[in-house]
Structure formats: C-alpha cells, structure tokens
Design an enzyme around this catalytic site. Structure first.
Site, PDB file in Angstrom:
ATOM      1  N   ARG A  74       1.165  99.792 -82.747  1.00 54.33           N
ATOM      2  CA  ARG A  74       0.542  99.296 -81.520  1.00 54.33           C
ATOM      3  C   ARG A  74      -0.183 100.449 -80.806  1.00 54.33           C
ATOM      4  O   ARG A  74      -1.233 100.268 -80.220  1.00 54.33           O
ATOM      5  CB  ARG A  74       1.658  98.719 -80.651  1.00 54.33           C
ATOM      6  CG  ARG A  74       1.225  97.889 -79.499  1.00 54.33           C
ATOM      7  CD  ARG A  74       0.770  96.507 -79.924  1.00 54.33           C
ATOM      8  NE  ARG A  74       0.190  95.880 -78.746  1.00 54.33           N
ATOM      9  CZ  ARG A  74       0.003  94.594 -78.598  1.00 54.33           C
ATOM     10  NH1 ARG A  74       0.296  93.762 -79.552  1.00 54.33           N
ATOM     11  NH2 ARG A  74      -0.524  94.117 -77.484  1.00 54.33           N
ATOM     12  N   HIS A 118      -6.835  86.162 -64.491  1.00 56.10           N
ATOM     13  CA  HIS A 118      -5.615  85.466 -64.924  1.00 56.10           C
ATOM     14  C   HIS A 118      -5.592  84.048 -64.335  1.00 56.10           C
ATOM     15  O   HIS A 118      -5.879  83.881 -63.140  1.00 56.10           O
ATOM     16  CB  HIS A 118      -4.385  86.260 -64.443  1.00 56.10           C
ATOM     17  CG  HIS A 118      -3.103  85.611 -64.828  1.00 56.10           C
ATOM     18  ND1 HIS A 118      -2.608  85.669 -66.129  1.00 56.10           N
ATOM     19  CD2 HIS A 118      -2.225  84.861 -64.121  1.00 56.10           C
ATOM     20  CE1 HIS A 118      -1.479  84.986 -66.180  1.00 56.10           C
ATOM     21  NE2 HIS A 118      -1.230  84.487 -64.975  1.00 56.10           N
TER      22      HIS A 118
HETATM   23  C1  GAR Z   1      -9.221  82.279 -68.704  1.00 53.73           C
HETATM   24  O1  GAR Z   1      -8.729  81.188 -67.970  1.00 53.73           O
HETATM   25  C2  GAR Z   1      -8.385  83.524 -68.424  1.00 53.73           C
HETATM   26  O2  GAR Z   1      -7.888  83.569 -67.130  1.00 53.73           O
HETATM   27  C3  GAR Z   1      -7.279  83.348 -69.423  1.00 53.73           C
HETATM   28  O3  GAR Z   1      -7.918  82.902 -70.584  1.00 53.73           O
HETATM   29  C4  GAR Z   1      -9.024  82.086 -70.212  1.00 53.73           C
HETATM   30  C5  GAR Z   1     -10.231  82.524 -71.006  1.00 53.73           C
HETATM   31  O4  GAR Z   1     -11.249  81.587 -70.950  1.00 53.73           O
HETATM   32  N1  GAR Z   1      -6.576  84.573 -69.598  1.00 53.73           N
HETATM   33  C6  GAR Z   1      -5.252  84.663 -69.731  1.00 53.73           C
HETATM   34  O5  GAR Z   1      -4.528  83.699 -69.800  1.00 53.73           O
HETATM   35  C7  GAR Z   1      -4.724  86.077 -69.820  1.00 53.73           C
HETATM   36  N2  GAR Z   1      -3.305  86.083 -69.603  1.00 53.73           N
HETATM   37  P1  GAR Z   1     -12.676  81.906 -71.601  1.00 53.73           P
HETATM   38  O6  GAR Z   1     -12.410  82.500 -72.980  1.00 53.73           O
HETATM   39  O7  GAR Z   1     -13.348  80.585 -71.685  1.00 53.73           O
HETATM   40  O8  GAR Z   1     -13.370  82.870 -70.693  1.00 53.73           O
END
Ligand code: GAR
Length: 212
Positions: A74, A118
């Site tokens: 990692r 987030h």
């Molecule tokens: C978003 O809602 C972001 O907040 C979430 O993934 C989605 C990505 O959407 N991130 C997480 O959950 C991180 N813990 P996208 O690929 O359509 O931009």
C-alpha cells in the site's frame, strides 16, 4: 494557490462515473480558465475502464491509472500515486469520487491542498457508504461535504456543506435515487468551492478553513 493572475493547476482523482469531474470541466469551459481561476491539468484513477477516465479523454486531458494491485504494498502504491500526481505540478488536488484512502507520502506532499467531496454531512456517516449509512440510521437530512483531506477517514477541515432532505420514499433499496439527489447538490457545491479556493486563496487554521 497559483502565482497571481494565472489559473491554478488542478489534478482530479476519480474511481467511477466522474459526474463531479464533468461539472468542473463544464464550469471551466463555460467561464473560461482565467475567470474560473483554474484549469484541470490531468485526471488520475485507481482503476481502468471507468467513465470518469473517458470524460477526461474526451476533454483532451492527460490521464493516468495507479492501481494498488500493481504495487508491492500500500505504501508503494501511495508513493507511486503521489509521484504521478506531482508530475503535473498541481496547486490543488481534488478527489471527486476517488474511492481510496491515501497514505502518509501523499499527504506529506499534498496535505493542505487535497480536497475531497463526500456524500453525507460529515462528521456523520464517513467512509465508503455515506448514503446507505444515513438511510439505515433513519436520518431526516443528509447531503454532501467538501473538505480538506487529513490522515483520518473523512475527518479533515470542512470547507462547505449542502443539505438534502431524506423523504419517506427513500428506502435502503432506493439509495441510488437519494445519491442522485445528493450529487445534484454536490456538483454545484464542488464547482463553487474549487473556484473560490483557486480565485481567492485560503488558510487552514486548525479545523477552520478561511477563504477571504
Ligand atoms: C460522489 O457522490 C462522491 O461524493 C462519492 O462518490 C460519488 C462520485 O460520483 N464519494 C465517496 O463516496 C467517497 N467516500 P461521480 O463519480 O459521478 O463524480
């Protein structure tokens, strides 16, 4: 941020559909790099074959993929990711749906200039399942949080938040529909926050993010 007058250089990290990346690309195209205050110089991912990378390629941007499984540990992956990002000399790095926790080396180089979005109102419901966890808990409101990344999981200083109501029709099986409503708010918030940070600069004092 960037030397005064020139647009800040942004590297965006993605793991999925990249609609937040697209919102940034569209906002910059619409306003112009000078007026928005930033340009995206590269898009990185932790996996291949995702729509987020296709969006970057369509926009003519350089892309790179840094997969954990291609590295011995990692820590090695974290160092390789930091180097791949650093090669593009960003002023700001944006994690837009990047589903990996970065390590010490990455934070040593980009801490204080690494923004994450987030899909929940932090500090509630951190981690990979923010939408589902808020539903399961029975929360009445949820939303999204744009924050700087520190060495915890979604614990860094909060820059801005957007609120979304959870309605009776939102079942745990229907988490995708709630996530879509959150993402509508989230895309607008991310575009606004990144532009402000790049145009106006910022200071982080403890848990407070100060944008003049
Ligand atoms: C978003 O809602 C972001 O907040 C979430 O993934 C989605 C990505 O959407 N991130 C997480 O959950 C991180 N813990 P996208 O690929 O359509 O931009």
């Amino acid at each position: 941020m960037a030397p005064s007058g020139s647009p800040s250089r942004i590297v965006v990290l993605v793991s999925g559909s990249g609609t937040n990346l697209q919102a940034l690309l569209d906002a910059i195209a619409e306003a112009g790099e000078e007026a928005y205050g930033a340009r995206i110089v590269a898009v990185g991912a932790d996996r291949e074959g995702i729509v987020g990378l296709e969006r970057a390629e369509r926009a003519g941007l350089p892309t790179f993929v840094c997969r954990v499984r291609d590295h011995g540990s990692r820590e090695e992956w974290d160092r390789a990711l930091a180097e791949a990002v650093a090669a593009h000399q960003p002023d700001l790095v944006v994690s837009a749906g990047f589903m990996k926790i970065v390590g010490r080396e990455f934070l040593a180089r980009f801490g204080g200039a690494f923004v994450n979005t987030h899909p929940a109102l932090l500090p509630s419901f951190p981690g990979a399942h923010g939408v589902r966890d808020a539903l399961a808990y029975g929360a009445k409101v949820t939303g999204c949080t744009v924050h700087f990344v520190d060495d915890g999981v979604d614990t860094g200083p909060i820059i801005a938040q957007g609120v979304v109501e959870i309605v009776e029709e939102d079942t745990e099986e229907g988490a995708a529909a709630l996530h879509e409503r959150i993402k509508e708010v989230e895309r607008r918030l991310l575009v606004e926050v990144v532009g402000r940070l790049c145009r106006d600069g910022y200071r982080i004092e403890g848990r407070k993010v100060l944008v003049p």
